[in-house]
Design a protein around this motif. Structure first.
Motif, PDB file in Angstrom:
ATOM      1  N   MET A   1       0.825  -1.168   0.000  1.00  0.00           N
ATOM      2  CA  MET A   1       0.000   0.000   0.000  1.00  0.00           C
ATOM      3  C   MET A   1       0.871   1.233   0.000  1.00  0.00           C
ATOM      4  O   MET A   1       1.841   1.300   0.737  1.00  0.00           O
ATOM      5  CB  MET A   1      -0.875   0.007   1.239  1.00  0.00           C
ATOM      6  N   ASN A   2       0.481   2.171  -0.844  1.00  0.00           N
ATOM      7  CA  ASN A   2       1.259   3.393  -1.012  1.00  0.00           C
ATOM      8  C   ASN A   2       0.577   4.573  -0.316  1.00  0.00           C
ATOM      9  O   ASN A   2      -0.608   4.500   0.010  1.00  0.00           O
ATOM     10  CB  ASN A   2       1.416   3.665  -2.510  1.00  0.00           C
ATOM     11  N   PRO A   3       1.304   5.659  -0.118  1.00  0.00           N
ATOM     12  CA  PRO A   3       0.724   6.820   0.574  1.00  0.00           C
ATOM     13  C   PRO A   3      -0.545   7.364  -0.079  1.00  0.00           C
ATOM     14  O   PRO A   3      -1.403   7.913   0.601  1.00  0.00           O
ATOM     15  CB  PRO A   3       1.844   7.864   0.531  1.00  0.00           C
ATOM     16  N   ASP A   4      -0.692   7.184  -1.412  1.00  0.00           N
ATOM     17  CA  ASP A   4      -1.898   7.693  -2.078  1.00  0.00           C
ATOM     18  C   ASP A   4      -3.071   6.719  -2.002  1.00  0.00           C
ATOM     19  O   ASP A   4      -4.134   6.964  -2.553  1.00  0.00           O
ATOM     20  CB  ASP A   4      -1.598   8.047  -3.529  1.00  0.00           C
ATOM     21  N   GLY A   5      -2.871   5.576  -1.312  1.00  0.00           N
ATOM     22  CA  GLY A   5      -3.930   4.591  -1.172  1.00  0.00           C
ATOM     23  C   GLY A   5      -3.932   3.541  -2.260  1.00  0.00           C
ATOM     24  O   GLY A   5      -4.735   2.613  -2.228  1.00  0.00           O
ATOM     25  N   SER A   6      -3.035   3.660  -3.243  1.00  0.00           N
ATOM     26  CA  SER A   6      -2.958   2.644  -4.294  1.00  0.00           C
ATOM     27  C   SER A   6      -2.322   1.376  -3.727  1.00  0.00           C
ATOM     28  O   SER A   6      -1.576   1.418  -2.750  1.00  0.00           O
ATOM     29  CB  SER A   6      -2.160   3.161  -5.492  1.00  0.00           C
ATOM     30  N   ILE A   7      -2.656   0.257  -4.355  1.00  0.00           N
ATOM     31  CA  ILE A   7      -2.113  -1.015  -3.897  1.00  0.00           C
ATOM     32  C   ILE A   7      -1.489  -1.766  -5.061  1.00  0.00           C
ATOM     33  O   ILE A   7      -1.833  -1.535  -6.221  1.00  0.00           O
ATOM     34  CB  ILE A   7      -3.183  -1.894  -3.218  1.00  0.00           C
ATOM     35  N   THR A   8      -0.578  -2.649  -4.723  1.00  0.00           N
ATOM     36  CA  THR A   8       0.017  -3.542  -5.710  1.00  0.00           C
ATOM     37  C   THR A   8      -0.074  -4.961  -5.180  1.00  0.00           C
ATOM     38  O   THR A   8      -0.061  -5.194  -3.971  1.00  0.00           O
ATOM     39  CB  THR A   8       1.490  -3.191  -5.995  1.00  0.00           C
ATOM     40  N   LEU A   9      -0.179  -5.896  -6.096  1.00  0.00           N
ATOM     41  CA  LEU A   9      -0.190  -7.311  -5.757  1.00  0.00           C
ATOM     42  C   LEU A   9       0.956  -7.946  -6.521  1.00  0.00           C
ATOM     43  O   LEU A   9       0.960  -7.938  -7.760  1.00  0.00           O
ATOM     44  CB  LEU A   9      -1.527  -7.949  -6.148  1.00  0.00           C
TER      45      LEU A   9
END
Length: 79
Positions: A1-9
């Motif tokens: 999870m990134n500071p902007d709320g985006s996520i990666t899998l």
């Protein structure tokens, strides 16, 4: 999870920052769990949130895991 709320899998972006429900993530996790279940392997999710990521993103990831039937979920610090 990134500071902007985006996520990666596994390094690939999933869903969009600011989404409340991560439907794409839930769908992907469902497929992964189904594949793991067929192989007799436990599905384990570890969440690595950035210290500045919004708490709602963590809750949304937990909700996606619940929708996928994944019960083994943990949090860890990013390297």
């Amino acid at each position: 999870m990134n500071p902007d709320g985006s996520i990666t899998l596994n390094g690939a972006p999933v869903d969009h920052p600011g989404d409340i429900e991560f439907d794409e993530l839930a769908s992907t996790l469902r497929r992964l769990k189904l594949s793991a279940d067929r192989s007799g392997i436990a599905t384990i999710v570890t969440i690595y949130p950035d210290a500045d990521s919004p708490h709602q993103a963590s809750i949304s990831v937990l909700d996606a895991c619940a929708k996928a039937g994944i019960k083994q979920v943990s949090f860890s610090e990013a390297d």
